[in-house]
Design an enzyme around this catalytic site. Structure first.
Site, PDB file in Angstrom:
ATOM      1  N   GLU A  62       0.815  -1.222   0.000  1.00 53.71           N
ATOM      2  CA  GLU A  62       0.000   0.000   0.000  1.00 53.71           C
ATOM      3  C   GLU A  62       0.843   1.265   0.000  1.00 53.71           C
ATOM      4  OE1 GLU A  62      -0.479  -2.596   1.986  1.00 53.71           O
ATOM      5  OE2 GLU A  62      -2.561  -3.272   1.774  1.00 53.71           O
ATOM      6  N   PHE A 124     -11.239  -7.613  13.855  1.00 54.32           N
ATOM      7  CA  PHE A 124     -10.139  -8.032  12.993  1.00 54.32           C
ATOM      8  C   PHE A 124      -9.847  -6.938  11.948  1.00 54.32           C
ATOM      9  CE2 PHE A 124      -8.681 -10.228   9.077  1.00 54.32           C
ATOM     10  CZ  PHE A 124      -7.429 -10.610   9.552  1.00 54.32           C
ATOM     11  N   GLN A 125      -8.577  -6.593  11.821  1.00 49.26           N
ATOM     12  CA  GLN A 125      -8.119  -5.556  10.892  1.00 49.26           C
ATOM     13  C   GLN A 125      -8.811  -4.199  11.116  1.00 49.26           C
ATOM     14  OE1 GLN A 125      -8.109  -7.230   6.853  1.00 49.26           O
ATOM     15  NE2 GLN A 125      -5.987  -7.892   7.190  1.00 49.26           N
ATOM     16  N   LYS A 174     -17.609  -1.421   5.865  1.00 45.20           N
ATOM     17  CA  LYS A 174     -18.088  -2.411   4.894  1.00 45.20           C
ATOM     18  C   LYS A 174     -19.609  -2.419   4.756  1.00 45.20           C
ATOM     19  CE  LYS A 174     -16.842  -7.076   3.436  1.00 45.20           C
ATOM     20  NZ  LYS A 174     -16.129  -8.325   3.816  1.00 45.20           N
ATOM     21  N   MET A 481      23.844   9.523   2.718  1.00 40.41           N
ATOM     22  CA  MET A 481      23.718  10.833   3.355  1.00 40.41           C
ATOM     23  C   MET A 481      24.015  10.708   4.852  1.00 40.41           C
ATOM     24  SD  MET A 481      23.330  13.918   2.527  1.00 40.41           S
ATOM     25  CE  MET A 481      22.259  14.405   1.165  1.00 40.41           C
TER      26      MET A 481
END
Lengths: 571, 199
Positions: A62, A124-125, A174, A481
């Site tokens: 993502e 969940f999630q 959802k 760097m």
């Protein structure tokens, strides 16, 4: 078809799910492409997306989706779309959202969320996505019902591009996307008039500008985002004002023009930093006076009266006080100012001074034949081989600075980089977004070995989508760097900065199905650049560069721009 | 490609004149350099919906603006709430706070109140060993006992922040067990509307 049948069909079409409403709002807003990753809570949205005309590019992660959407937004000027599921999908977007927020890039994120009745139960999630993203989005929304979700998505797209651009997010539970609704979009987004600055403020700034003896223009990213490049160029040329850019402002002014002094700031050019330090009047356009630009504010343009054009009032006098605040749209206010200027400043001596600085401080590097290839040489070789409208993306670190210093930018929207947030790994997903946005243009990416390792899985996407991009990994076996700062400021203790354990990037490329090349010597450079560019598909060039090379000039953090170091002993 | 970066060393370069202070303001040698801290009352009209308080409080926290108090409550307009935020910042900080607030989507207007009517409510739970003394102090500050128990009396009073401070100090001699204060609520004085000013 009878009238009745037609009516019935219209009625059928009018009943749609929340997901369908969201997708049609995107279509209505002209969104053509989305970048994302599937997942449980976002499935209804993907189901509707799959039946629409919007192209979807499945990314490997993502974060890659967010950066690709961000780059798409930079190249096209229209909001880039990314999608992710709830929980880890949404949190993986966080870096990309923060990046877009810092750089004011137009972007819209749609995230799935657990069903409304489970929100707050640690399902969940489940993650509090709007909570997590509030500080790093321009605004975000939690969709509450199927009937209004279309309007919400429409508002999110409009908010991403109006005024000061930025990322917006809509969190979509959802049940909201699955529910059916007969409601059609209720309102058109307001079109706001292009804001002009008050005439009195413009007149004051114009008089101060005309009276200046050492005027300079500081062009920021807002010039490009506000489509004010033509007005800015015209203004500079008409009045003979030298132009300095910020890093996001690179491309706002043609770097081959005699008035161009290049980029200012920490790794800016000598003439740009000298001009900023010694000017008596600064016309700053679309910049937030970031600390990498200003160095210590105490020594930033200490004698200058500053006129600041910005669409966002909160940027004016935030870091550096504006004597002449001009809040409004960059191109509109530049028009106003141009009409109000009574005469061009008498600045012949100042122009001559700036030209002297340009002769005194050329951008240059030493490249002995018997030493490893210098990264600057690779950047110049690719620049020479490609056309002026080539899009350059980068990761973050030394390679990014060499790219911006040694590539000659002439056009806006050709420089795509992570400026404010400094996100390592930005370059490859950004190249994917840029190529999808502008398939007709050449897209090259400069990456560092450390930076490339962070997102190189997105090569799989470039291969699958047959995107002809060329990645040059300036490989110094270090996060260079950090290594440079350790050498300069930590007595050379190179804790965790050396990467001799990195993979062979040409082999990595081949494993993904891309073409892999390696540059070991100066003799390899021209031919390899040609071969990589000619390969029809994504290619990766592992450029084994001199690991000792550092980025200069350099203004140390919080330092005086006018006292930039040309080498380490100046620090 | 001719041999590295050239040019005069830093100490050989032309030196700039002038200086700015830490807030980026050009220093005028004749004028005091650092703007003094000031206390300002900001009044914001915001959407009356969940999450807005957290958004505003989060903004103040992450931008390191000093809040003295923040109150929120409904207004005559059903969809709107008013937030009264007392900040203590130098001038540019107050300006910045206002401008950042205005950028939040649920914020409709922000005004800086001067000459405002400011009030705060306090509940003060005092030891009740000397009921006459407590009553006298309460009366002096316009408060009243709202609950009296076997050991303690709870006094309610309203007033400016300073008046509430003074009242609590006066109750200290009886023994103050607990205090709850609401923070300042404010409205613009007279017929002036508490809405966006032009700055």
């Amino acid at each position: 078809m009878s009238e009745t049948e037609s009516e019935t069909r219209t009625a059928e079409r009018a009943v749609q799910t929340g997901a369908e409403a969201a997708i049609s709002a995107l279509e209505d807003a002209g969104v053509e492409v989305g970048f994302g990753v599937q997942g449980g809570a976002i499935m209804p949205v993907y189901d509707a997306l799959g039946q629409s005309d919007i192209r979807h590019v499945t990314m490997a992660h993502e974060q890659g989706a967010a950066h690709a959407a961000d780059a798409y937004g930079i190249v096209t000027g229209e909001p880039g779309l990314c999608l992710a599921t709830s929980g880890p999908g949404a949190t993986n977007l966080v870096t990309g959202l923060a990046d877009a927020d810092m750089d004011s890039d137009p972007m819209v994120a749609l995230t799935g969320q657990v069903p409304t009745d489970m929100v707050g139960n640690d399902a969940f999630q489940e993650t509090d996505t709007t909570g997590v993203t509030t500080p790093i989005t321009k605004t975000n929304y939690f969709a509450t019902d199927a009937g209004t979700v279309g309007d919400t998505v429409r508002d999110a797209v409009a908010a991403a591009s109006e005024g000061r651009q930025g990322p917006t997010l809509v969190d979509l539970p959802k049940d909201v996307t699955q529910a059916e609704t007969a409601t059609s979009p209720s309102h058109e987004p307001e079109t706001k008039p292009t804001p002009e600055a008050p005439a009195e403020a413009v007149d004051e700034a114009a008089r101060a500008f005309a009276a200046a003896e050492k005027p300079v223009i500081l062009a920021g990213g807002g010039v490009i985002k506000g489509e004010a490049t033509p007005e800015l160029r015209q203004f500079a040329v008409d009045h003979g004002v030298p132009v300095v850019t910020t890093m996001p402002g690179v491309g706002a002014f043609d770097e081959t023009h005699p008035l161009a002094l290049g980029m200012a700031g920490m790794h800016g050019t000598g003439p740009a930093n000298m001009a900023l330090t010694h000017c008596d009047f600064m016309l700053a356009v679309g910049t937030r006076f970031d600390d990498r630009l200003t160095g210590g504010v105490e020594t930033f343009a200490p004698a200058a009266r500053i006129a600041h054009i910005d669409i966002d009032a909160s940027e004016v006098s935030k870091n550096v006080h504006a004597d002449y605040p001009l809040i409004g749209d960059a191109s509109a206010v530049l028009h106003q100012l141009d009409s109000a200027v009574p005469r061009s400043p008498d600045a012949a001596d100042w122009q001559a001074q700036c030209e002297t600085w340009e002769r005194e401080y050329p951008m240059d590097y030493d490249a002995p034949e018997d030493e490893p290839v210098k990264p600057q040489f690779v950047v110049e070789a690719v620049d020479e081989a490609t056309a002026g409208d080539t899009v350059v993306t980068t990761g973050v670190g030394q390679h990014q600075m060499w790219a911006v210093q040694y590539w000659t930018f002439t056009e806006p929207r050709t420089w795509v980089s992570s400026h404010g947030l400094g996100t390592m790994g930005y370059g490859l997903p950004a190249a994917i977004g840029a190529k999808v946005a502008a398939p007709e243009r050449e897209v090259v990416s400069f990456e560092g070995d450390g930076s490339f390792l962070m997102t190189c899985q997105e090569l799989s996407v470039a291969v699958r989508e047959e995107l002809d991009i060329t990645v040059f990994v300036l490989n110094n076996e270090a996060i260079g760097m950090v290594r440079q700062w350790q050498d300069a400021f930590f007595e050379g203790r190179r804790t965790a900065s050396e990467y001799p354990w990195g993979p062979d990037f040409a082999t990595v490329a081949e494993a993904f199905g891309a073409a892999g090349f390696t540059i070991d010597t100066y003799d390899d450079v021209a031919d390899t650049v040609e071969a990589a560019r000619e390969y029809d598909g994504p290619s990766v060039v592992d450029c084994r560069i001199d690991p000792r090379e550092d980025v200069y000039p350099m203004v140390p953090s919080g330092g005086d721009n006018g006292a930039f170091a040309l080498r380490e002993e100046h620090l | 490609m001719t041999g590295g970066l050239q040019g005069p060393d830093p100490e050989e370069r032309q030196q700039a004149t002038g200086r700015r202070n830490s807030q980026g303001i050009r220093i005028d040698p004749d004028v005091e350099a650092e703007p003094a801290e000031r206390r300002e009352v900001l009044s914001a009209l915001v959407d009356h919906e969940p999450g807005v308080l957290s958004e505003v409080a989060g903004l103040f926290a992450r931008r390191q603006f000093n809040i003295e108090s923040l109150t929120v409550g409904p207004t005559t307009d059903e969809g709107m709430a008013r937030m009264t935020i007392v900040v203590r910042e130098p001038g540019p900080g107050v300006e910045q706070a206002k401008r950042q607030l205005r950028k939040l989507a649920p914020v409709h207007s922000v005004s800086e109140l001067s000459g405002a009517v400011e009030r705060e409510l306090a509940l003060i739970k005092v030891e009740d060993d000397d009921p006459a003394g407590v009553a006298a102090v309460a009366e002096m500050y316009g408060g009243e006992a709202v609950e009296a128990g076997p050991e303690v009396v709870t006094v309610e009073l309203t007033g400016s922040e300073e008046a509430v401070d003074a009242a609590i100090a006066a109750f200290e001699r009886f023994g103050v067990r607990e205090v709850a204060r609401t923070g300042t609520a404010a409205l613009a004085g007279g017929t002036q509307e508490t809405r966006e000013s032009n700055d």
